[in-house]
Design a protein around this motif. Structure first.
Motif, PDB file in Angstrom:
ATOM      1  N   GLN A  36       0.912  -1.021  -0.083  1.00 49.54           N
ATOM      2  CA  GLN A  36       0.045  -0.028  -0.161  1.00 49.54           C
ATOM      3  C   GLN A  36       0.918   1.244  -0.019  1.00 49.54           C
ATOM      4  N   ASN A  38       1.823   5.009   1.124  1.00 48.57           N
ATOM      5  CA  ASN A  38       1.533   5.865   2.120  1.00 48.57           C
ATOM      6  C   ASN A  38       1.711   7.395   1.061  1.00 48.57           C
ATOM      7  N   GLU A  40       1.090  10.635   2.168  1.00 49.62           N
ATOM      8  CA  GLU A  40       2.042  11.297   2.781  1.00 49.62           C
ATOM      9  C   GLU A  40       3.350  11.648   2.674  1.00 49.62           C
ATOM     10  N   TYR A  45       4.934   0.742   0.642  1.00 48.00           N
ATOM     11  CA  TYR A  45       5.421  -0.256   1.603  1.00 48.00           C
ATOM     12  C   TYR A  45       4.496  -1.582   1.489  1.00 48.00           C
ATOM     13  N   GLU A  65       7.719   1.153   8.226  1.00 46.57           N
ATOM     14  CA  GLU A  65       7.786   1.826   6.883  1.00 46.57           C
ATOM     15  C   GLU A  65       8.943   1.124   6.241  1.00 46.57           C
TER      16      GLU A  65
END
Length: 650
Positions: A36, A38, A40, A45, A65
């Motif tokens: 998926q 991240n 931001e 990851y 992470e």
């Protein structure tokens, strides 16, 4: 009930993607990988999850992470080995299934590769890795090349990047190097007695067809033997339980044209003989369905052999579907499908009579399934995106069949946008390859375009796999003829059905699809906008600059450039680029060695000189598949640019 919304670009960063799975030796548990993004930090990851089949309970095994992938069970089922970049480079790690933190096994300066395998007794792990030495900085230091193919897409310059095989003692951590030969050695499988390892060896210094491996064997003293060499394609090789035979998907180098189907073969190691087990199967084993998702670990060419050694399970693509077949390994030819339906299925593993696979369909990304090969019913194991997709008004779709030129039937699909009314503004999305295919699998780009109000037309033109050899080999030396006419007849069919608006058409595609996008806009002004990505535009320069040019161009055109210059010119979109009037956005990865940047640059320059509206989106550091599996910022830029360009002109 809350009103559902349409698919948006940012949904890419919320969806979870299955990246592989493995059954425990007793068939009672599954370890699987989910990736998926991240949003931001614009990073992707991946984490490992453990599913207990009896209870149905699933728990996340790894956190943080980092990317944890490629999990493999120890032979006793008590531990899981995997590759993680948590230390900064990809290294082998090990964790106990019953709990506790994972610990690092390898410590290579440049990390390890993606291929590893447990020895039968669980005492050792064989893995592939680059030489554990500092690589020269080729941006600053002079260097020589002597390889036929000296750089490769997504790898780089091959000297210093090709991988060798190592064996690691799990208890002591001692590492022994088993190969040292400038080839790229991977896909490791131990013999049943633990004394040797079967592996793929490709990218030999003198090879032109660098993607096709030789099948090799190495013992623990480093003694090597060649088991199979010189084939046109080889994939998915597995050892039978007695290690006396190798079962693989391939095609001999027998002079048949590129695009000819692959079959399942059995190699008798002692005798050196090879037997085809699917000669009467009309479509190829393995297949080539294209999926627009970061799910590279879900390969179509896996081969799994039953415990009794009498049959193998392998994927077979038929039209727009991909299913698992059971194929007899001896006696009379026998094969039958194990899965069915309007879906794409990817084989992951077999433990006893439990078969694990991933399945995707038009509106559902891959999920894990379990079934017994001799039973119809299957059990869905995961629902990674069920809640997210329940919020979205997903597109309806139609399967299309029509007669193209020469009365050949062509198959395609049309995604209808959830909003608006027919006829819809429509994007013709062309697959690459060209020996690949679209079909019943989830494509984020299609979903995103439908969410923006476009109908999406995608079809399997001449050269596509899954329709027999005559169909898949029809364009050799004749690119831009039957494939082009299949595409345009498909557009006409969608218009005649009242689906597509003839005055609001766009076209796009990557690689071979980029080639055909460039070809189309040099032949017609029917399309209001085009987005070719990483295209082939000039076969003559492609021959000399692509990592596959020296054999792929020859196979596709029918000879070397000096032998048939007229064919190279006739089949090159650059020849007709000066006629183009369609607003065109070229998307080009700067480190693409498959369809190098010069291909887009030539086309861009000719369009500029001709006064055609043209722009180029450059992807720094990107390789050929950057918009699907590359850096997240490149994926985001591609999607945003696609929506903006089509909104501006279509």
């Amino acid at each position: 009930m809350a009103q559902r919304r349409t698919m948006q670009p940012d949904d890419l960063f919320a969806l979870q993607f299955l990246n592989g799975g493995a059954l425990s030796p007793d068939g009672e548990r599954v370890v699987y990988t989910v990736s998926q993004i991240n949003a931001e930090v614009d990073k992707e990851y991946a984490a490992l999850h453990l599913l207990d089949l009896a209870s149905g309970e699933s728990r996340r095994l790894t956190h943080g992470e980092q990317s944890d992938r490629g999990a493999r069970w120890s032979p006793d089922g008590q531990a899981i080995a995997f590759i993680s970049d948590r230390s900064g480079t990809a290294q082998l790690h090990l964790m106990r299934v019953d709990g506790g933190e994972a610990w690092q096994l390898s410590d290579f300066a440049r990390g390890v590769g993606g291929s590893f395998a447990w020895s039968p007794d669980g005492a050792q792990i064989a893995f592939s890795a680059k030489a554990d030495a500092e690589a020269p900085d080729l941006s600053k230091e002079a260097y020589r090349v002597d390889r036929t193919v000296y750089r490769f897409d997504a790898i780089g310059y091959l000297d210093g990047e090709a991988q060798d095989i190592y064996a690691l003692d799990v208890a002591s951590g001692d590492v022994t190097r088993l190969t040292d030969d400038r080839s790229n050695n991977s896909n490791l499988r131990w013999a049943a007695d633990g004394g040797s390892i079967l592996y793929d060896a490709n990218m030999h210094p003198d090879a032109a067809r660098v993607m096709t491996p030789d099948l090799m064997r190495v013992d623990l003293a480093g003694n090597k033997a060649t088991l199979l060499s010189g084939w046109a394609s080889v994939a998915g090789a597995s050892l039978t339980p007695d290690s006396q035979h190798v079962v693989f998907v391939g095609r001999p180098d027998d002079g048949k044209p590129i695009g000819t189907k692959a079959d399942l073969y059995v190699l008798d190691i002692a005798a050196g003989t090879v037997e085809c087990r699917t000669p009467s199967l009309d479509v190829g084993v393995g297949g080539g369905l294209s999926l627009d998702m970061p799910v590279g670990a879900l390969g179509a060419e896996n081969v799994v052999i039953a415990d009794d050694g009498q049959s193998a399970l392998a994927n077979v693509q038929r039209g727009g579907t991909n299913h698992i077949y059971r194929i007899a390994l001896s006696g009379a030819e026998s094969w039958q499908p194990v899965t069915s339906g309007e879906s794409a299925v990817f084989l992951l593993g077999l433990a006893g009579e439990r078969l694990l696979y991933a399945q995707t369909s038009m509106n559902i990304p891959p999920e894990l399934y379990l079934k017994r090969p001799d039973e119809d019913a299957a059990q869905r194991l995961t629902a990674l995106n069920e809640a997210r997709l329940a919020e979205i008004d997903l597109p309806a779709w139609s399967r299309l069949l029509w007669q193209s030129v020469d009365d050949t039937e062509v198959e395609g699909w049309y995604l209808k946008p959830p909003t608006g009314e027919a006829p819809y503004p429509t994007i013709l999305y062309i697959h690459g390859g060209p020996h690949a295919a679209y079909g019943c699998g989830f494509h984020f780009d299609f979903q995103m375009l439908a969410g923006a109000g476009y109908g999406v037309l995608f079809l399997n033109h001449r050269a596509s796999t899954g329709y027999g050899d005559a169909f898949s080999t029809a364009i050799k030396g004749d690119w831009g003829n039957l494939d082009y006419q299949d595409l345009l007849s498909g557009v006409d069919h969608a218009i005649a059905l009242g689906l597509a608006d003839a005055d609001r058409l766009g076209v796009c595609g990557t690689s071979g699809g980029g080639n055909l996008s460039c070809w189309i806009i040099g032949q017609t002004d029917r399309f209001k906008a085009a987005i070719p990505q990483n295209p082939v535009t000039n076969w003559r320069s492609f021959y000399g600059t692509s990592d596959v040019g020296i054999y792929f161009a020859v196979e596709q055109m029918g000879g070397h450039p000096h032998e048939i210059p007229e064919v190279y010119a006739r089949c090159s979109p650059i020849t007709y680029a000066h006629r183009c009037t369609t607003p065109t956005l070229l998307v080009q990865s700067e480190l693409d060695y498959r369809c190098p940047a010069e291909q887009s640059e030539q086309f861009y320059t000719v369009l500029k000189a001709a006064g055609c509206t043209v722009e180029m989106l450059r992807q720094p550091g990107g390789y050929h598949g950057a918009s699907i599996r590359g850096a997240v910022n490149l994926r985001r830029a591609h999607n945003d640019a696609m929506l903006e360009w089509f909104a501006r002109y279509v």
